[in-house]
Structures are given as structure tokens and as C-alpha cells.
Design an enzyme around this catalytic site. Structure first.
Site, mmCIF file in Angstrom:
data_model
loop_
_atom_site.group_PDB
_atom_site.id
_atom_site.type_symbol
_atom_site.label_atom_id
_atom_site.label_comp_id
_atom_site.label_asym_id
_atom_site.label_seq_id
_atom_site.Cartn_x
_atom_site.Cartn_y
_atom_site.Cartn_z
ATOM 1 N N SER A 72 0.852 -1.180 0.000
ATOM 2 C CA SER A 72 0.000 0.000 0.000
ATOM 3 C C SER A 72 0.898 1.245 0.000
ATOM 4 C CB SER A 72 -0.929 -0.038 1.215
ATOM 5 O OG SER A 72 -1.895 0.978 1.137
ATOM 6 N N ARG A 79 -13.177 6.619 8.453
ATOM 7 C CA ARG A 79 -12.743 5.231 8.497
ATOM 8 C C ARG A 79 -13.773 4.295 7.867
ATOM 9 N NH1 ARG A 79 -7.768 2.977 8.720
ATOM 10 N NH2 ARG A 79 -7.756 0.977 9.769
ATOM 11 N N ASP A 112 -8.721 -5.827 -5.525
ATOM 12 C CA ASP A 112 -8.371 -4.540 -4.916
ATOM 13 C C ASP A 112 -8.966 -3.382 -5.734
ATOM 14 O OD1 ASP A 112 -7.162 -2.308 -3.759
ATOM 15 O OD2 ASP A 112 -5.197 -3.266 -3.564
ATOM 16 N N HIS A 127 -7.897 -4.801 -0.989
ATOM 17 C CA HIS A 127 -6.649 -4.138 -0.633
ATOM 18 C C HIS A 127 -6.027 -4.712 0.642
ATOM 19 C CE1 HIS A 127 -3.664 -1.041 -0.834
ATOM 20 N NE2 HIS A 127 -3.954 -0.611 0.378
ATOM 21 N N ASP A 128 -6.861 -5.157 1.560
ATOM 22 C CA ASP A 128 -6.361 -5.687 2.832
ATOM 23 C C ASP A 128 -5.680 -7.050 2.713
ATOM 24 O OD1 ASP A 128 -6.890 -3.576 4.477
ATOM 25 O OD2 ASP A 128 -8.590 -4.491 5.519
#
Lengths: 522, 522
Positions: free
Chosen positions: B241, B310, B466, B500-501
Site C-alpha cells: 500500500s 474510516r 483490490d 486491498h487488505d
């Protein structure tokens, strides 16, 4: 080793640099906010900034000057303007940015799927093309979340509509053949009854005393209107996005009254990713202190929350490839140092979209209508539970028990258990409902629910770059219909780069598919 | 035709329904907020609600009861708690949720890429594995946006780190072979100098007087630390990232000092879709009145804006397919009527992620560090402009002109024009810069910029699900490197559904690729 200061990337050309900076200039740059003018007097070395108010007095003694935040100032200024306008000025109105629509008045109580009640309601509608003698050429056009009934210009409102190029003589929806009716949904704010409407019981706006509304409620209200017009059967039910949900819901509720269905970029049931995208929009709006739990109609509206909600929504309406081509990494003012306000062109674009929308649509309508989309589900068990709730509430009204569905109230377990005429067991809080968690069960539940539509020719159209209603959801609609025996399902995927918004922009690709489906003899 | 009331979907079983609803019960449901207990006394027909305070007194005279908004109450309660805590209580601190790190002190002025200055700075770092005699076995591990230096547990901090299962004897980064160093970035809030740090010039927090920071600034600061440690060359620069951006930036700035590069789910330049996603997070945060243009350190922090930011971020960190499988359309309390607060499980999940984060990370750090990601670009023209700015600012400091880069100030056009040692013309506001808008030019500009890395073996890893750093961006990194002559580019795409995680979760798939790349002899 001692840390060194000189950057290891300071390579060559230092002399040229020195030459370039050895002639100090004192340029003056003006920066304008909506109400005040700030002047930045700059020299190449030092800069004094007229600091915004909240910055403490230490400004000039800090290592670096404070940043300016014109975007924050702008929002504050708008709030101030609203406050000033209340000194005798009119309050903001969402209900009339659209004009020239007709109104259907429903003067009997209407029970909503979740038990709330509307003592009466109105639907704003517009129409194009002649209604034929036996009223058999009607196309009911359903809107997306934030659209009005103004799909196309007409003498009473010459402004271009949201499907201007799709409706007209010879166009996708041919007004030489069809009588097109488009309504504003109940829950909306463009003439139909919604949260900004007056509750006849106390003559104050419903606000968040408006009952929870579903896609099926919207469609049932539309059919009350069609009843009053004597329209028994539609040639077609047509819609994109939320309008596609309505289009499918109409077929489910009134299968005998629908000739054909068009569903563009919609869903048979909302998936968690799209729920998440709408949830954040609602949360952002509800976090604006001016939202005031929905009671803002005589106060400052939550314009800031609405702007932010629209910015988030816009991300889900378009696609990365389009923005890559349209904006790339271009900055709006390439000569300035970076800013935390809108800086890249894509940011000014989002900012602009938010600005345009924030006073155009009622915030409470956004909450209710987007929630309706989240709850949408064509599954058999969902329909069965809803049907039972409707029946229960109808009895209640007939017996004069009056309103109403409580906010966040529990449905008595016995009624949940009884709510299954089709034999599908409802979820039970106390028992592990593994069967309901099983994707296979869910899919067969969905197919069972959609089997009602098995005799209606249906066009399903998906956009490959759509993030909000991805193509796999379009395929799900088409596959479910086919597998329940529907022999006339047309399924197209478009490779448009316009994402979810493609249904508004792809006049030729979307238009041809719609025209072909509506006009093909079957 | 007169509108009819009875729903046309009321099919059969009305008797069963009537039986089910003819025995009124009076269940009581308790709902708890952090500070108050609300009781909803329900009967099947009527419900009296203890209305939240701002609801007007018309509650019981309206057609429907008002909705409850426990999520809004919760935020208000937290603000009140903060206000109460200021009566002698401590102010919230972001700088110490992590303990057991070491500090590098840089006691000389450090000039940032956009002209700001840090009179001194500190870097928090942690390390694992033995440093060998010639200091040649160092792996510099870069973090994502919000991570601390605590990548792995160790005696001074036993809590699991963010790459706990990737670092250790025999693991992806083998601590039997390598000495791993992980730092908190400058601009962050976990021990390194950032906006919440004290400006030595006036002993108050920098807040938004902190200078704009770039990914290259972060890396240059890290290399000052490596200098002080006598580490001349890294075995590898590794990151995912934003850490992948740093990893590539390190190779660009210090090519002689990097043995290998690992870039996971990163980008060679931020694309507009990811900028848009981060922009909305920043705007949501900055719209929280408690943000106060960054000056909240002795006040109520913008906890609501952080929570919302968030929630939005979380949508971009995961993927639709994962949530489909994990949450589907399940509701958190299936027996209740729908709510505009968190209702579906996916919503309670987002709410939980926001709650966890909102007081854990400094809001101003989020602004600065996410902006650094937006600005990231490995293109030759961008590097050239930056190098010139650095040179100019270095001279300025040497000549004792002091700080600093003004907020939102213009770079004098002459210097922009001079800013092109590599011969690439800079953008000009007054001249149509068509060549810069040309994707072909941009790609060749990027390749030229990345040619610096042509001799460094590089692993590029992308995740097909992602959204934030899509695989096409990973392919762009790999292709650019290959086309500039890099003979040792390894490129993998993973089909993980974690979006993405995935770099945090796919221990085997990500871990093997990293291990293979770090340990293969070339």
C-alpha cells in the site's frame, strides 16, 4: 554517524537554481472567498498570511505558516447566509425545483410495508405521447434515487429532462407509439409526498416521523394512480438503477398488468457492498449537526452533510477508467503548493457535484429512499413476510386501530413465524438459522420469488464498469428469470466506461436495446 | 376509477393472520446507549417511545411516531464525555497507543519537498533479528497509511504487530537471516514527528501548521536515520500500500543503497479514483466542526469525522465478494423494523471499524499522510520538479533565509520553468499543455522516471479484487520496469477476495512471494 542535512538527491544545476532565485520579486496573489478577500503578500522567502479566524495568535511564531482552508470557510459562510435569511427571509424549499408536473391525489389512508401510515398522499407525474383509446400503450418509467418526474422537456417545463434523448418520436421510447408516464416516488421531494411534506395530522413536516418506505410501497402507490387513470395493463415497466428495482417489483406485485419489463443496472436484491456505499452517505449526512434528527425544515439545512454524501455517491456512480481519461492527475491550479481542499481536478469535480446537489434534494428523502434500496429483495421469503405484514396492517386499519409502525420496534415472534404462506421458514433470532445463511438456499429463495415474472418478456442490461450495481448482479437477475422458465429474457452487457451513470449517457447503446425490446412483437 | 385501499397482494391466509394478531401481548424491549437506558414499551398496536430530546412536542399527535437515532445519540454522548473530561481530566493522546519503540533524533533542520521545514524531527522505529557485522542484512519495512512501527511483537511490546505472521524465524521475512527495521512515518502519530508533535518554535502542537509532507520526504527522513545507524545499503526495501510507494520511492532516490524492492498493492502514481476515495475521507473529517481547522488538541477531537472517514476507507479496503460471503443481507437484529442507524450486518461492521479507529489515530495525520499518497508520482517530470524545489529550498536554508513554504502559495513561474533538468517541459498555466494531457507522454514520462530502478530486482504483487490499488496499476509498475530494461521483475496477481487488505491477511500467498524474492540469489 551524524545525520547529514543536504539531501542526497540534490544533484547538479545548483548554480542555475541560485541564479533563478537571486532576483527577489514581490508578486501579489489574490484569493477570494465568497464573502471576504484574502491577500497573500509573497516574496520568494517569506510569506505573511491573513490567517483565518480560529487560528491562534501564534501564527507568525511557528516554524511554518498555517494552511488556509477556503473549502471549510465556504461551508461556514453558507451556514451564515442561511441564518441571515431567516431574519424575515423564506426558508429553503426542495419541493419545487421542478415545475409543470401533474398531481395525483390519493385521499384515503395508505399503509406502508413496514406498518407506517400515510393518511393521504400525492404523486407528481409527467407524461409524453398520446394515450390510445384502450389505454394499452402506456409505459411506466421509474426513476433513480434522486430524479424527478421530469424525464423529458414538454410545453409546461422546457428544461431538458434526465432521459431527454431517450424519449421522443422515433427515439428509444417512441412517443409516436407510446404514452410514457414518469412519477416522482413517494418518499421523494419533487412533488410527491415525502418527509418534507406536511403531516395532515399536525400540519407540520413529517421529517423523520415519515414512515419507513420500501420499493414495493413506491410501486403500490404508483398503481393506485394507474387505477385512478383507468390504466389496467402497462405495455412496459421501464427503469434503471432504483428504477430497475421498481420495474422488477411492479412485475412481481402486478404480473397480470405488465406487458414487458426493462431493468437496467438494477438488482434482484441489494448486495452488502452497495448497502455499505449508501450507509456511509447516510451516516455522513446524519452526522451534520444541522440535520438535527431530521427536524431542520425551519432551520439551517444540513447542506454540508448533503454535499459530502453526494461526493461519496459520485464515486460509486462513475468509474476509474473514465476519470483516468478525463482528469488523470491534473491539478486545478498547478502553480500552487498542494492544498487539503479540492486540489486535483478529480477533487474539484467531486466538490462541484456536491455543491450542485446539496440544496437541490431533501436530505431526509435521501435517507428514506436510499434505505428503501438497501432493503430491496425479490426473494420469496421476503415477499411472504411483507405480504403478511401488509395483511396484518390492513386488518388493523379496517378495525380502526389506526397507526402505526414504531421506530425500531420488534415484530412479535409469533407473527414472524406465521409470516410464511409459501412455506419458507422465516429467520429466528433464537435458533441458528444456518439454512438462511446458505447461499444455495438464498439463491433458490430468490428464484422462487422471481418465478412470478416467468411469463413477462424482460430486458436486463448491465454495465461492466458499474461498481454500485455490478454486472454479476445483472447476470443474477437474468439467470434467475431464465432458470424459473422465462423463455424471453434478453441480457446485454455494455463495455461503457461510464459506470453506473451509463444509463444516462449511453444514448445509442442503451437506447437501441430498450427500443428493440419495447417494439419487438412476441 | 376511485383509488382502492386493499393491497392487491393481500393473498389468502387472512384468517390465519387475524388469529395471529388477536392476542395482544405487551413485550418490553430494552435498548441501551452508553449513558442512558431507553425502554420501548411495545404492544402489537401502539408504541410509546421515549423520544430523544430534540424531537418537538408534537410526537404523539403525528401520523407516525418519530424514529429513534441511537447512533446519533452515541456521538453526542461521546462529545459530552470529552467536554466533561476537560474539567481537570487529561486530553486525548494519539502518540502513545504503541509502546516499546526506539527513537531516532534528528537535531538539524529538515526541508520538506514542498518547502516547509522541520527544525528537528524524531522517527519511532522497532527492529527484529540480528544486525550482522557489515550491516548488510537490513530490511527496511514501510508501513501503510495508519500503521505504527509495531509490525511484530517483541519483549518491549508483546502485542501482536500488523505483520505478526510475516516476520520471524523461517517466516516470509526470516529473522534468522535479516535485521528488519520498521518506522512510523514522519507526518504520523505513533512516535514520529507529525502534526500532533510540538513545534519547538512556540511549544504548541504543529496542527495544520505542519508542512505538507510527501512520500519522498518520509523516505528521505528514514535514510537520515539509516545514515546515523551506519547502514549503507539495504538488503531490501519492502512495503505494501503506501509502504509500497515508499519502497519504490526509496529505490528512486537511493538506487545505490537498495538491494531489492518489494511493492505490494501500491502504485507508480496515484490514479484519480483512489484520490477521490481519499478526498472524501478528508472532506468528511474536515467538515466535523470539532476539527476546527486542525486546532483541536486541547479540545474535543473530531471523533465523529474520523469515524466516518474510516467507514469510507473500509469500503475501499475490502471487496464486494468477501462481504457477500461474510455478511450477505443479514441484519443485526432481524426482528426489529428497519433503522437508519446501522441495521444490516455490513453496516454494524463498518460502524465497528469506525468506532475502533476514531480515537486511535490523529485526524491531522490522516489528512497529511493521505494527501502524501495522492501526490505520489514516479514520473521523470515530477521528480525533476521536486529535485529543483529541494535544491532551491536547500540554498535558502544555507543562506539563512529560514522557513518556509506558504500554504497554498504559488510557485513563481520562472522557477517552474527552470524546474526541468531532464528536459521535460513543466506544465504552464497560460499555455495549453496538450502534450502533458496525452496518456502516451505520461506513460513515457513515468517510464523515464522509473528507469532509475532498472537494475534493482523487484517483486510487484497485486490483488485482483483490490479497488483502491487495482491490478492494472500493479501491471503498470511491472511493465514500466520491464520496458526500461529491468531484467529482474517478478509480477504476481493474487485472486484473493480480501481486496486491498489482502496484504495483511494472505499470509501464505503473499508471504511465499516475499520470501522467495528476498532469499533468491541473483
Amino acid at each position: 554517524m551524524h545525520p547529514r542535512f543536504i539531501s542526497s538527491t540534490l544533484t547538479g544545476s545548483a548554480r542555475a537554481v541560485k541564479a533563478a532565485v537571486s532576483h527577489p520579486r514581490v508578486p501579489t496573489m489574490a484569493f477570494t472567498t465568497p464573502t471576504s478577500r484574502r491577500l497573500f503578500h509573497t516574496s520568494p522567502w517569506t510569506l505573511s498570511v491573513n490567517a483565518p479566524e480560529p487560528v491562534p495568535e501564534v501564527v507568525h511564531s511557528s516554524s511554518n505558516p498555517p494552511m488556509a482552508f477556503p473549502c471549510v470557510d465556504h461551508l461556514e459562510q453558507r451556514t451564515k447566509k442561511f441564518l441571515q435569511s431567516f431574519d424575515g427571509g423564506p426558508e429553503p424549499s426542495y419541493s419545487n425545483p421542478v415545475s409543470g408536473y401533474s398531481l395525483y391525489h390519493h385521499n384515503e389512508p395508505f399503509l406502508m410495508d413496514h406498518g407506517g401510515i400515510l393518511p393521504k398522499f400525492e404523486i407528481a407525474y409527467e407524461s409524453w405521447g398520446e394515450l390510445n383509446a384502450d389505454k394499452s400503450n402506456v409505459i411506466l418509467l421509474h426513476t433513480g434515487l434522486s430524479a424527478s418526474s421530469h424525464a423529458k422537456s414538454h410545453p409546461a417545463n422546457l428544461a431538458p429532462g434526465w432521459w431527454e434523448k431517450f424519449i421522443g418520436p422515433g427515439l428509444a421510447i417512441d412517443t409516436n407509439r407510446f404514452h410514457v408516464i414518469c412519477t416522482n416516488v413517494i418518499g421523494g421531494c419533487y412533488g410527491s409526498t415525502g418527509p418534507s411534506s406536511i403531516d395532515p395530522k399536525d400540519n407540520k413536516p413529517y421529517a423523520t416521523r415519515f414512515p419507513i418506505v420500501t420499493i414495493f410501497d413506491m410501486v403500490r402507490a404508483q398503481f393506485e394512480m394507474l387505477n385512478s387513470m383507468g390504466i389496467k395493463k402497462l405495455h412496459a415497466s421501464v427503469g434503471a438503477s432504483m428504477g430497475g428495482m421498481q420495474s422488477l417489483a411492479a412485475a412481481l406485485l402486478f404480473k397480470e398488468r405488465i406487458g414487458k419489463v426493462v431493468s437496467i443496472s438494477a438488482a434482484a436484491r441489494s448486495h452488502p457492498y452497495s448497502i455499505a456505499l449508501r450507509f456511509t452517505q447516510r451516516q455522513v449526512l446524519m452526522a451534520d449537526p444541522n440535520w438535527n434528527k431530521g427536524f431542520y425544515y425551519d432551520k439551517v439545512p444540513p447542506h454540508s452533510g448533503m454535499k459530502l454524501a453526494r461526493e461519496i455517491a459520485t464515486i460509486s456512480y462513475r468509474s476509474g477508467p473514465e476519470w483516468e481519461q478525463r482528469f488523470g492527475r491534473k491539478r486545478s491550479q498547478p502553480m500552487t503548493t498542494p492544498s487539503l481542499c479540492a486540489d486535483f481536478l478529480i477533487e474539484t469535480y467531486l466538490d462541484h457535484q456536491g455543491e450542485r446537489f446539496c440544496l437541490q434534494y431533501d436530505p431526509n428523502s435521501l435517507l428514506y429512499v436510499s434505505k428503501a434500496m438497501d432493503m430491496f429483495d425479490l426473494s420469496a421469503s421476503f415477499s411472504a413476510e411483507t405480504a403478511l405484514r401488509r395483511a396484518r396492517n390492513t386488518l388493523r386499519l379496517q378495525e380502526g386501530m389506526g397507526s402505526s409502525a414504531p421506530a425500531n420496534a420488534a415484530t412479535p415472534p409469533e407473527e414472524q413465524a406465521a409470516a410464511c404462506p409459501t412455506g419458507v421458514a422465516p429467520p429466528d433470532q433464537n435458533v441458528s438459522n444456518t439454512s438462511h445463511d446458505d447461499p444455495k438456499f438464498q439463491l433458490s429463495d430468490l428464484k422462487q420469488g422471481m418465478s412470478t415474472i416467468k411469463d413477462i418478456p424482460t430486458l436486463v442490461l448491465g454495465i461492466q464498469s458499474d461498481i454500485l450495481f455490478p454486472v454479476w448482479q445483472q447476470k443474477e437477475i437474468a439467470d434467475c428469470l431464465r432458470e424459473t422458465g422465462n423463455k424471453s429474457v434478453t441480457y446485454y452487457e455494455l463495455d461503457s466506461m461510464y459506470g453506473h451513470d451509463a444509463f444516462l449517457l449511453e444514448v445509442v447503446n442503451v437506447g437501441s436495446a430498450v427500443k428493440g425490446h419495447l417494439e419487438l412483437k412476441e
